[in-house]
Design a protein around this motif. Structure first.
Motif, PDB file in Angstrom:
ATOM      1  N   UNK A  63       0.826  -1.202   0.000  1.00 41.09           N
ATOM      2  CA  UNK A  63       0.000   0.000   0.000  1.00 41.09           C
ATOM      3  C   UNK A  63       0.857   1.248   0.000  1.00 41.09           C
ATOM      4  N   UNK A  64       0.497   2.182   0.873  1.00 46.24           N
ATOM      5  CA  UNK A  64       1.201   3.466   0.938  1.00 46.24           C
ATOM      6  C   UNK A  64       2.448   3.334   1.817  1.00 46.24           C
ATOM      7  N   UNK A  65       3.677   3.523   1.295  1.00 43.89           N
ATOM      8  CA  UNK A  65       4.896   3.431   2.123  1.00 43.89           C
ATOM      9  C   UNK A  65       4.914   4.448   3.261  1.00 43.89           C
ATOM     10  N   UNK A  66       4.335   5.627   3.032  1.00 44.94           N
ATOM     11  CA  UNK A  66       4.310   6.630   4.102  1.00 44.94           C
ATOM     12  C   UNK A  66       3.465   6.157   5.275  1.00 44.94           C
ATOM     13  N   UNK A  67       2.382   5.476   4.974  1.00 44.43           N
ATOM     14  CA  UNK A  67       1.537   4.950   6.048  1.00 44.43           C
ATOM     15  C   UNK A  67       2.270   3.879   6.828  1.00 44.43           C
ATOM     16  N   UNK A  68       3.053   3.058   6.128  1.00 42.24           N
ATOM     17  CA  UNK A  68       3.839   2.019   6.798  1.00 42.24           C
ATOM     18  C   UNK A  68       4.896   2.634   7.716  1.00 42.24           C
ATOM     19  N   UNK A  69       5.561   3.694   7.220  1.00 47.66           N
ATOM     20  CA  UNK A  69       6.561   4.371   8.052  1.00 47.66           C
ATOM     21  C   UNK A  69       5.919   4.998   9.287  1.00 47.66           C
ATOM     22  N   UNK A  70       4.707   5.542   9.093  1.00 45.05           N
ATOM     23  CA  UNK A  70       4.000   6.099  10.246  1.00 45.05           C
ATOM     24  C   UNK A  70       3.659   5.037  11.267  1.00 45.05           C
ATOM     25  N   UNK A  71       3.305   3.841  10.798  1.00 44.19           N
ATOM     26  CA  UNK A  71       3.007   2.745  11.721  1.00 44.19           C
ATOM     27  C   UNK A  71       4.230   2.327  12.507  1.00 44.19           C
ATOM     28  N   UNK A  72       5.393   2.286  11.862  1.00 42.51           N
ATOM     29  CA  UNK A  72       6.627   1.944  12.579  1.00 42.51           C
ATOM     30  C   UNK A  72       6.936   3.005  13.639  1.00 42.51           C
ATOM     31  N   UNK A  73       6.732   4.275  13.281  1.00 40.44           N
ATOM     32  CA  UNK A  73       6.965   5.342  14.243  1.00 40.44           C
ATOM     33  C   UNK A  73       6.059   5.234  15.457  1.00 40.44           C
ATOM     34  N   UNK A  74       4.784   4.884  15.211  1.00 36.61           N
ATOM     35  CA  UNK A  74       3.854   4.725  16.329  1.00 36.61           C
ATOM     36  C   UNK A  74       4.258   3.553  17.206  1.00 36.61           C
ATOM     37  N   UNK A  75       4.766   2.480  16.589  1.00 36.49           N
ATOM     38  CA  UNK A  75       5.179   1.323  17.387  1.00 36.49           C
ATOM     39  C   UNK A  75       6.375   1.655  18.264  1.00 36.49           C
ATOM     40  N   UNK A  76       7.277   2.482  17.765  1.00 39.70           N
ATOM     41  CA  UNK A  76       8.470   2.844  18.530  1.00 39.70           C
ATOM     42  C   UNK A  76       8.161   3.789  19.689  1.00 39.70           C
ATOM     43  N   UNK A  77       6.973   4.359  19.716  1.00 44.25           N
ATOM     44  CA  UNK A  77       6.586   5.219  20.832  1.00 44.25           C
ATOM     45  C   UNK A  77       6.660   4.456  22.149  1.00 44.25           C
ATOM     46  N   UNK A  78       6.300   3.184  22.131  1.00 46.31           N
ATOM     47  CA  UNK A  78       6.330   2.377  23.358  1.00 46.31           C
ATOM     48  C   UNK A  78       7.753   2.253  23.902  1.00 46.31           C
ATOM     49  N   UNK A  79       8.690   1.979  23.013  1.00 44.30           N
ATOM     50  CA  UNK A  79      10.083   1.856  23.459  1.00 44.30           C
ATOM     51  C   UNK A  79      10.578   3.168  24.068  1.00 44.30           C
ATOM     52  N   UNK A  80      10.299   4.273  23.401  1.00 43.15           N
ATOM     53  CA  UNK A  80      10.719   5.570  23.925  1.00 43.15           C
ATOM     54  C   UNK A  80      10.072   5.854  25.279  1.00 43.15           C
ATOM     55  N   UNK A  81       8.802   5.533  25.399  1.00 41.54           N
ATOM     56  CA  UNK A  81       8.104   5.791  26.667  1.00 41.54           C
ATOM     57  C   UNK A  81       8.672   4.928  27.789  1.00 41.54           C
ATOM     58  N   UNK A  82       8.960   3.667  27.484  1.00 38.45           N
ATOM     59  CA  UNK A  82       9.545   2.796  28.499  1.00 38.45           C
ATOM     60  C   UNK A  82      10.883   3.305  28.988  1.00 38.45           C
ATOM     61  N   UNK A  83      11.712   3.814  28.065  1.00 39.62           N
ATOM     62  CA  UNK A  83      13.007   4.353  28.457  1.00 39.62           C
ATOM     63  C   UNK A  83      12.864   5.636  29.264  1.00 39.62           C
ATOM     64  N   UNK A  84      11.901   6.464  28.907  1.00 35.14           N
ATOM     65  CA  UNK A  84      11.666   7.713  29.643  1.00 35.14           C
ATOM     66  C   UNK A  84      11.288   7.420  31.093  1.00 35.14           C
ATOM     67  N   UNK A  85      10.570   6.328  31.323  1.00 38.86           N
ATOM     68  CA  UNK A  85      10.205   5.939  32.689  1.00 38.86           C
ATOM     69  C   UNK A  85      11.367   5.257  33.390  1.00 38.86           C
ATOM     70  N   UNK A  86      12.077   4.382  32.681  1.00 43.19           N
ATOM     71  CA  UNK A  86      13.080   3.536  33.318  1.00 43.19           C
ATOM     72  C   UNK A  86      14.339   4.295  33.718  1.00 43.19           C
TER      73      UNK A  86
END
Length: 212
Positions: free
Chosen positions: A137-160
């Motif tokens: 489909x749309x590569x930009x949409x796929x990149x946006x999905x990867x960015x949203x998934x990485x939000x969890x990792x960033x949030x976990x590090x911000x807490x830890x």
């Protein structure tokens, strides 16, 4: 919302960590753990004999240092080894109370990145499953999905990261308090078990000396 369901446990961990940090900051204030002049005051009590149960109860409930010194004073008439043993036993309880909730804070520092990684992996799996079903489909949409998934990792590090730093800080603070409390307890132990001066021998009278 962008991070998905894995953000919920991360947010819960952050709230718990914040509560522990605020509580420990208040509880481990120096003046509440090691009240200024308390050691000298307690030694004056010991010299003057002001060691009734009311004094000891007030001392034990006032601060961790007071609890330690009250434990020594409660067996002040015992041999030195027994007083020292009571100080050690009381000290273990005092240290345990000062380290309360720190294990929980350390656990949050450990699992924060793991929760973030879990959310990221689950998000990526879900995204690739959608790709398998409907194509790239749309590569930009796929990149946006990867960015949203990485939000969890960033949030976990911000807490830890802050949780780990503060966990180490509180541990070192408690260790420093323990050293100073040990010094105060040792001084009181010496005060309580100082050797009494030997009684002076009676001087012989002149008559006894002549008779001898």
């Amino acid at each position: 919302m962008a991070g998905g369901w894995a953000m919920l446990p991360i947010l819960i961990c952050s709230a718990i960590a914040l509560a522990i940090v605020l509580e420990r900051c208040w509880t481990l204030r120096r003046k509440s753990v090691l009240p200024p002049g308390l050691g000298d005051e307690v030694r004056d009590w010991a010299r003057s004999g002001q060691l009734d149960p009311a004094h000891l109860a007030t001392l034990a409930n006032g601060s961790p240092l007071g609890e330690l010194l009250a434990g020594a004073l409660s067996v002040r008439n015992r041999p030195r080894e027994l007083i020292k043993e009571r100080i050690e036993d009381t000290g273990r309880h005092v240290v345990h109370n000062m380290e309360r909730y720190l294990n929980t804070l350390g656990t949050i520092a450990l699992i924060g990145p793991l929760l973030g990684l879990l959310g990221t992996v689950v998000g990526l799996i879900r995204m690739f499953m959608d790709v398998m079903k409907g194509g790239v489909g749309d590569p930009l949409k796929m990149a946006g999905g990867i960015g949203e998934a990485l939000i969890c990792t960033a949030s976990g590090l911000v807490v830890a990261i802050p949780a780990y730093v503060l966990h180490r800080y509180f541990r070192s603070k408690v260790a420093g308090y323990c050293v100073e409390m040990e010094k105060q307890a040792t001084v009181l132990l010496d005060e309580l078990t100082v050797a009494a001066p030997a009684p002076a021998r009676p001087r012989r009278s002149a008559t006894e000396s002549t008779a001898g």
